[in-house]
Scaffold this motif. Structure first.
Motif, PDB file in Angstrom:
ATOM      1  N   ASP A 215       0.839  -1.207   0.000  1.00 16.57           N
ATOM      2  CA  ASP A 215       0.000   0.000   0.000  1.00 16.57           C
ATOM      3  C   ASP A 215       0.872   1.255   0.000  1.00 16.57           C
ATOM      4  OD1 ASP A 215      -2.271  -1.554   0.043  1.00 16.57           O
ATOM      5  OD2 ASP A 215      -2.620  -1.311   2.201  1.00 16.57           O
ATOM      6  N   LEU A 216       1.984   1.202   0.726  1.00 14.29           N
ATOM      7  CA  LEU A 216       2.906   2.342   0.742  1.00 14.29           C
ATOM      8  C   LEU A 216       3.640   2.465  -0.588  1.00 14.29           C
ATOM      9  CD1 LEU A 216       4.124   4.657   2.417  1.00 14.29           C
ATOM     10  CD2 LEU A 216       5.872   3.049   3.189  1.00 14.29           C
ATOM     11  N   LEU A 217       4.057   1.349  -1.155  1.00 19.35           N
ATOM     12  CA  LEU A 217       4.766   1.373  -2.440  1.00 19.35           C
ATOM     13  C   LEU A 217       3.928   2.003  -3.550  1.00 19.35           C
ATOM     14  CD1 LEU A 217       6.538  -2.105  -2.419  1.00 19.35           C
ATOM     15  CD2 LEU A 217       7.631   0.141  -2.394  1.00 19.35           C
ATOM     16  N   VAL A 218       2.640   1.787  -3.507  1.00 15.07           N
ATOM     17  CA  VAL A 218       1.741   2.360  -4.511  1.00 15.07           C
ATOM     18  C   VAL A 218       1.797   3.891  -4.466  1.00 15.07           C
ATOM     19  CG1 VAL A 218      -0.712   2.630  -5.094  1.00 15.07           C
ATOM     20  CG2 VAL A 218       0.210   0.373  -4.611  1.00 15.07           C
ATOM     21  N   LEU A 219       2.061   4.443  -3.293  1.00 17.29           N
ATOM     22  CA  LEU A 219       2.076   5.893  -3.119  1.00 17.29           C
ATOM     23  C   LEU A 219       3.410   6.552  -3.489  1.00 17.29           C
ATOM     24  CD1 LEU A 219       0.182   6.088   0.283  1.00 17.29           C
ATOM     25  CD2 LEU A 219      -0.729   6.426  -2.010  1.00 17.29           C
ATOM     26  N   LEU A 220       4.456   5.778  -3.670  1.00 19.03           N
ATOM     27  CA  LEU A 220       5.776   6.355  -3.945  1.00 19.03           C
ATOM     28  C   LEU A 220       5.825   7.295  -5.143  1.00 19.03           C
ATOM     29  CD1 LEU A 220       8.263   3.439  -3.144  1.00 19.03           C
ATOM     30  CD2 LEU A 220       7.485   5.281  -1.663  1.00 19.03           C
ATOM     31  N   PRO A 221       5.172   6.981  -6.265  1.00 14.23           N
ATOM     32  CA  PRO A 221       5.255   7.895  -7.410  1.00 14.23           C
ATOM     33  C   PRO A 221       4.532   9.227  -7.220  1.00 14.23           C
ATOM     34  CG  PRO A 221       4.571   5.705  -8.120  1.00 14.23           C
ATOM     35  CD  PRO A 221       4.542   5.716  -6.630  1.00 14.23           C
TER      36      PRO A 221
ATOM     37  N   GLU B 152       6.305  12.272   0.768  1.00 14.32           N
ATOM     38  CA  GLU B 152       6.217  11.773   2.142  1.00 14.32           C
ATOM     39  C   GLU B 152       6.244  10.243   2.160  1.00 14.32           C
ATOM     40  OE1 GLU B 152       3.630  12.617   6.155  1.00 14.32           O
ATOM     41  OE2 GLU B 152       2.619  12.826   4.231  1.00 14.32           O
ATOM     42  N   ALA B 153       5.585   9.610   1.205  1.00 10.96           N
ATOM     43  CA  ALA B 153       5.601   8.150   1.124  1.00 10.96           C
ATOM     44  C   ALA B 153       7.017   7.646   0.866  1.00 10.96           C
ATOM     45  CB  ALA B 153       4.657   7.668   0.024  1.00 10.96           C
ATOM     46  N   CYS B 154       7.764   8.350   0.023  1.00 16.84           N
ATOM     47  CA  CYS B 154       9.156   7.972  -0.233  1.00 16.84           C
ATOM     48  C   CYS B 154       9.977   8.030   1.055  1.00 16.84           C
ATOM     49  CB  CYS B 154       9.775   8.881  -1.290  1.00 16.84           C
ATOM     50  SG  CYS B 154       9.064   8.712  -2.930  1.00 16.84           S
ATOM     51  N   LEU B 155       9.803   9.100   1.791  1.00 16.96           N
ATOM     52  CA  LEU B 155      10.541   9.268   3.037  1.00 16.96           C
ATOM     53  C   LEU B 155      10.148   8.192   4.050  1.00 16.96           C
ATOM     54  CD1 LEU B 155      12.581  10.985   4.560  1.00 16.96           C
ATOM     55  CD2 LEU B 155      10.693  12.448   5.274  1.00 16.96           C
ATOM     56  N   LEU B 156       8.874   7.921   4.178  1.00 14.98           N
ATOM     57  CA  LEU B 156       8.423   6.884   5.104  1.00 14.98           C
ATOM     58  C   LEU B 156       8.941   5.513   4.685  1.00 14.98           C
ATOM     59  CD1 LEU B 156       4.765   8.094   5.703  1.00 14.98           C
ATOM     60  CD2 LEU B 156       6.625   8.056   7.374  1.00 14.98           C
TER      61      LEU B 156
END
Length: 173
Positions: free
Chosen positions: A120-126, A130-134
């Motif tokens: 779910d977090l990986l989907v938000l990376l692009p 903030e998702a990248c940092l987390l």
């Protein structure tokens, strides 16, 4: 004639299975929700948390109410309750995924994200710096060289968007 009867029977079964088997959509009074949102925005987190905890016992919470409830628990540092509610929540929109990973990093509760939660977090990376940092903070020792290159390229892309945004804002009257 048989096709029409079969179609009717299938529709009938579908209707009643949803009527009795599906969870009803919670009808939330928009005015009440607005009051709770205003209380949240004003920083009355304990009030919001108490109201939504009572509502949850009475009838369950809508998605908007669930978001406010989890965010209130997050900002009140009630980690055990936050993680307990997270486990019970079926629908986890991107905003809550970010809060979940922030809670893992902020709390002293020892907790590992599941593979599904990491996805779910990986989907938000692009779409989310903030998702990248987390993601980096959650996997500090597990990042490969290739993943690091991808994240660096993504950070350059975010910077490009920020530069374009600043130009656009400065060009507007």
């Amino acid at each position: 004639m048989k096709r029409m009867n079969l179609s009717f029977v299938l529709r009938f079964l579908l209707f009643f299975s949803c009527l009795f088997g599906c969870h009803p959509n919670l009808q939330v009074d928009r005015n009440e929700l607005k009051l709770i949102q205003d209380a949240y925005q004003s920083g009355h987190l304990t009030v919001v948390e108490a109201i939504l905890r009572d509502r949850k016992k009475e009838r369950g919470l809508s998605l908007e109410e669930t978001k406010l409830f989890l965010k209130s628990l997050f900002y009140l540092n009630e980690w055990e309750d936050f993680f307990s509610e997270w486990e019970k929540t079926n629908e986890k929109p991107p905003e809550l995924v970010l809060y979940y990973f922030k809670a893992i990093l902020s709390s002293k509760v020892k907790r590992e994200a599941t593979a599904s939660e990491m996805n779910d977090l990986l989907v938000l990376l692009p779409v989310s710096p903030e998702a990248c940092l987390l993601y980096l903070r959650s996997n500090d020792s597990k990042i490969t060289k290739f993943q690091k290159q991808i994240l660096l390229a993504q950070s350059k892309q975010f910077q490009t968007y920020l530069d374009i945004l600043q130009k656009e804002l400065h060009s507007k009257p």
